[in-house]
Design a protein around this motif. Structure first.
Motif, PDB file in Angstrom:
ATOM      1  N   LEU A  43       9.318  11.786 -21.496  1.00  0.00           N
ATOM      2  CA  LEU A  43       8.456  12.337 -20.451  1.00  0.00           C
ATOM      3  C   LEU A  43       7.639  11.248 -19.771  1.00  0.00           C
ATOM      4  N   GLN A  44       7.109  10.313 -20.552  1.00  0.00           N
ATOM      5  CA  GLN A  44       6.248   9.270 -19.997  1.00  0.00           C
ATOM      6  C   GLN A  44       7.000   8.337 -19.063  1.00  0.00           C
ATOM      7  N   VAL A  45       8.296   8.213 -19.252  1.00  0.00           N
ATOM      8  CA  VAL A  45       9.100   7.371 -18.363  1.00  0.00           C
ATOM      9  C   VAL A  45       9.622   8.166 -17.168  1.00  0.00           C
ATOM     10  N   LEU A  46      10.023   9.417 -17.400  1.00  0.00           N
ATOM     11  CA  LEU A  46      10.646  10.203 -16.334  1.00  0.00           C
ATOM     12  C   LEU A  46       9.628  10.796 -15.363  1.00  0.00           C
ATOM     13  N   GLN A  47       8.453  11.187 -15.855  1.00  0.00           N
ATOM     14  CA  GLN A  47       7.503  11.860 -14.968  1.00  0.00           C
ATOM     15  C   GLN A  47       7.081  11.005 -13.776  1.00  0.00           C
ATOM     16  N   PRO A  48       6.762   9.715 -13.964  1.00  0.00           N
ATOM     17  CA  PRO A  48       6.421   8.912 -12.781  1.00  0.00           C
ATOM     18  C   PRO A  48       7.557   8.784 -11.782  1.00  0.00           C
ATOM     19  N   LEU A  49       8.803   8.911 -12.245  1.00  0.00           N
ATOM     20  CA  LEU A  49       9.945   8.839 -11.335  1.00  0.00           C
ATOM     21  C   LEU A  49      10.181  10.154 -10.604  1.00  0.00           C
ATOM     22  N   LEU A  50      10.014  11.276 -11.306  1.00  0.00           N
ATOM     23  CA  LEU A  50      10.363  12.581 -10.746  1.00  0.00           C
ATOM     24  C   LEU A  50       9.202  13.252 -10.020  1.00  0.00           C
ATOM     25  N   ASP A  51       7.988  13.072 -10.504  1.00  0.00           N
ATOM     26  CA  ASP A  51       6.860  13.808  -9.939  1.00  0.00           C
ATOM     27  C   ASP A  51       6.676  13.594  -8.437  1.00  0.00           C
ATOM     28  N   PRO A  52       6.803  12.367  -7.915  1.00  0.00           N
ATOM     29  CA  PRO A  52       6.633  12.193  -6.461  1.00  0.00           C
ATOM     30  C   PRO A  52       7.670  12.922  -5.621  1.00  0.00           C
ATOM     31  N   THR A  53       8.778  13.327  -6.234  1.00  0.00           N
ATOM     32  CA  THR A  53       9.821  14.029  -5.468  1.00  0.00           C
ATOM     33  C   THR A  53       9.581  15.528  -5.386  1.00  0.00           C
ATOM     34  N   PHE A  54       8.607  16.048  -6.157  1.00  0.00           N
ATOM     35  CA  PHE A  54       8.358  17.479  -6.163  1.00  0.00           C
ATOM     36  C   PHE A  54       7.533  17.896  -4.949  1.00  0.00           C
ATOM     37  N   SER A  55       7.553  19.187  -4.675  1.00  0.00           N
ATOM     38  CA  SER A  55       6.843  19.739  -3.521  1.00  0.00           C
ATOM     39  C   SER A  55       5.333  19.621  -3.684  1.00  0.00           C
TER      40      SER A  55
ATOM     41  N   THR B   6       0.805  15.606 -13.045  1.00  0.00           N
ATOM     42  CA  THR B   6      -0.306  14.686 -13.209  1.00  0.00           C
ATOM     43  C   THR B   6      -1.303  14.832 -12.061  1.00  0.00           C
ATOM     44  N   GLY B   7      -2.578  14.972 -12.399  1.00  0.00           N
ATOM     45  CA  GLY B   7      -3.619  15.062 -11.392  1.00  0.00           C
ATOM     46  C   GLY B   7      -3.721  16.407 -10.700  1.00  0.00           C
TER      47      GLY B   7
END
Length: 436
Positions: free
Chosen positions: A136-148, A156-157
């Motif tokens: 999760l700690q590696v994938l979330q920074p990659l995937l989160d900016p692509t979400f709506s 995060t945030g």
């Protein structure tokens, strides 16, 4: 032995030929995701190398420990797992890099819901929670900016309060009809093949995809029997919320393309429109979009209705006063609160008043923290009076007298006044029940 020390010992001693200090060999990654690799060849997964670095694993273990949680099917708690991994981790790490690691089944736990139904949780072993958290700690920074930007759940945030305030702003702008959609057993119905296909478009790394597939199909243990799973991401593992956001992002993007005003939190979606006719069109669209993902709309809980017609979102409801839309605690949330307070203050508990108040304090502080956005002071006053009455009954049933104790110990008075947690002075003062 603590996990950071375990990882420090393992970091320089578990390499293989061709792999030094956790660095992967430069072999091409296979595109196969459904079947495990055999033998001891390296996956060539750059993301998996990042997941299994000592620093990332240390941070993951701190988070797992902070979250506490029960043991999985192996019966090992956090400290027992840390000691176990001193010997077991080198082999686990080799299996992860080779693509042959197979997670243990999750342990099924049924949690009762306020409406009488039950929610299924799947509790992974601490080892698997550690690996999932590291992923999760590696994938979330990659995937989160692509979400709506309209999605608020498990990001995060972003918090539930942000989602409630956004919904209020849409209603204040004149969108008084809500398309309130609830998915039926969402986490139990996630289709593995569809989810993996969506992940492959975002994560071009066969090693990580293979490991996620292994977690999805690890099975669930109930009563000592392991049952295979071909759909669902049981709640309880760190990866489940992120995978849910990946799957539902397709719906978000379609609503954005059509310029709708909506708010997502986990599997709850509210779309705000100006007319019932527009709402019915949106409801039909959502049914079609969910059908593509093989998800089912809960027709009992879903509706196209006025925002003010007893519709709730994340425990809040909205009401209007002199043209201003305001926030309130939903009736169902108030009923759940009262039911919990009744349990904590029941007469047959065999506990003293100070013990009752200590348990009540923890629950009420959490409840007050979540519902602090409410703009209904009368509700607070009514709940305050009701809780005082409950405490008086609890105290009298135990044979206590509502009078000060000897000396400076105002036991009953402090216990009687404490529950007004929504008053800033009461919270800040942190009144406690003194012992005689």
């Amino acid at each position: 032995m603590t996990m950071p020390l375990v990882l420090l010992q393992m970091s320089t001693s578990v390499g293989r030929a061709g792999v030094t200090g956790g660095e992967a060999a430069g072999e091409p990654a296979s595109e196969e995701t459904d079947s495990p690799r055999h033998g001891n060849e390296h996956t060539g997964s750059a993301l998996l190398q990042a997941v299994l670095t000592r620093e990332n694993l240390q941070a993951a273990f701190k988070r797992v420990r902070a979250n506490k949680g029960a043991a999985g099917v192996d019966g090992l708690d956090i400290e027992q797992t840390a000691r176990h991994l001193v010997q077991a981790w080198p082999a686990i790490r080799d299996e992860l890099f080779a693509g042959t690691y197979r997670p243990q089944p999750v342990r099924r736990v049924m949690i009762p819901k306020p409406d009488g139904s039950q929610r299924e949780l799947g509790i992974p072993t601490v080892t698997d929670r550690l690996i999932q958290q590291a992923l999760l700690q590696v994938l979330q920074p990659l995937l989160d900016p692509t979400f709506s930007e309209h999605s608020y759940g498990f990001r995060t945030g972003r918090r539930a309060h942000d989602a409630v305030l956004t919904a209020q702003s849409y209603v204040q702008s004149g969108r008084r009809i809500v398309v309130d959609v609830d998915l039926e057993k969402f986490f139990d119905r996630v289709n593995h093949d569809i989810l993996i296909a969506r992940l492959q478009k975002r994560i071009p790394d066969a090693g990580v995809i293979r490991l996620i597939r292994a977690y999805l199909s690890s099975g669930i243990m109930d009563g000592g029997v392991v049952m295979e799973r071909h759909e669902g991401t049981p709640q309880g593992g760190p990866l489940s919320p992120l995978l849910a956001n990946v799957l539902l992002d397709e719906v978000d993007k379609e609503l954005e393309r059509r310029s709708h005003c909506f708010v997502w939190y986990a599997d709850d979606c509210n779309v705000y429109v100006r007319s019932r006719r527009a709402g019915e069109r949106v409801m039909g669209l959502l049914r079609r979009l969910y059908a593509r993902l093989r998800l089912k709309v809960n027709e009992i809980k879903s509706a196209v209705a006025s925002v003010f017609a007893d519709r709730k979102f994340l425990g809040y409801s909205l009401w209007e006063s002199r043209g201003q839309v305001k926030r309130a605690v939903a009736f169902k949330a108030q009923a759940t609160f009262k039911q919990r307070v009744r349990q904590l203050t029941r007469r047959s508990g065999g506990r003293s008043l100070p013990q009752v108040v200590d348990r009540l304090r923890a629950y009420m502080l959490g409840w007050k923290g979540y519902f602090r956005l409410s703009q209904t002071p009368k509700v607070w006053r009514r709940l305050d009076e009701w809780i005082r009455h409950r405490l008086r009954r609890s105290n009298s049933s135990n044979g206590n007298v509502a009078r000060p104790c000897s000396g400076n110990c105002m036991q009953w008075e402090q216990a009687r006044r404490w529950p007004v947690t929504w008053r800033p002075t009461a919270v800040g003062g942190g009144a406690t029940v003194a012992s005689c």
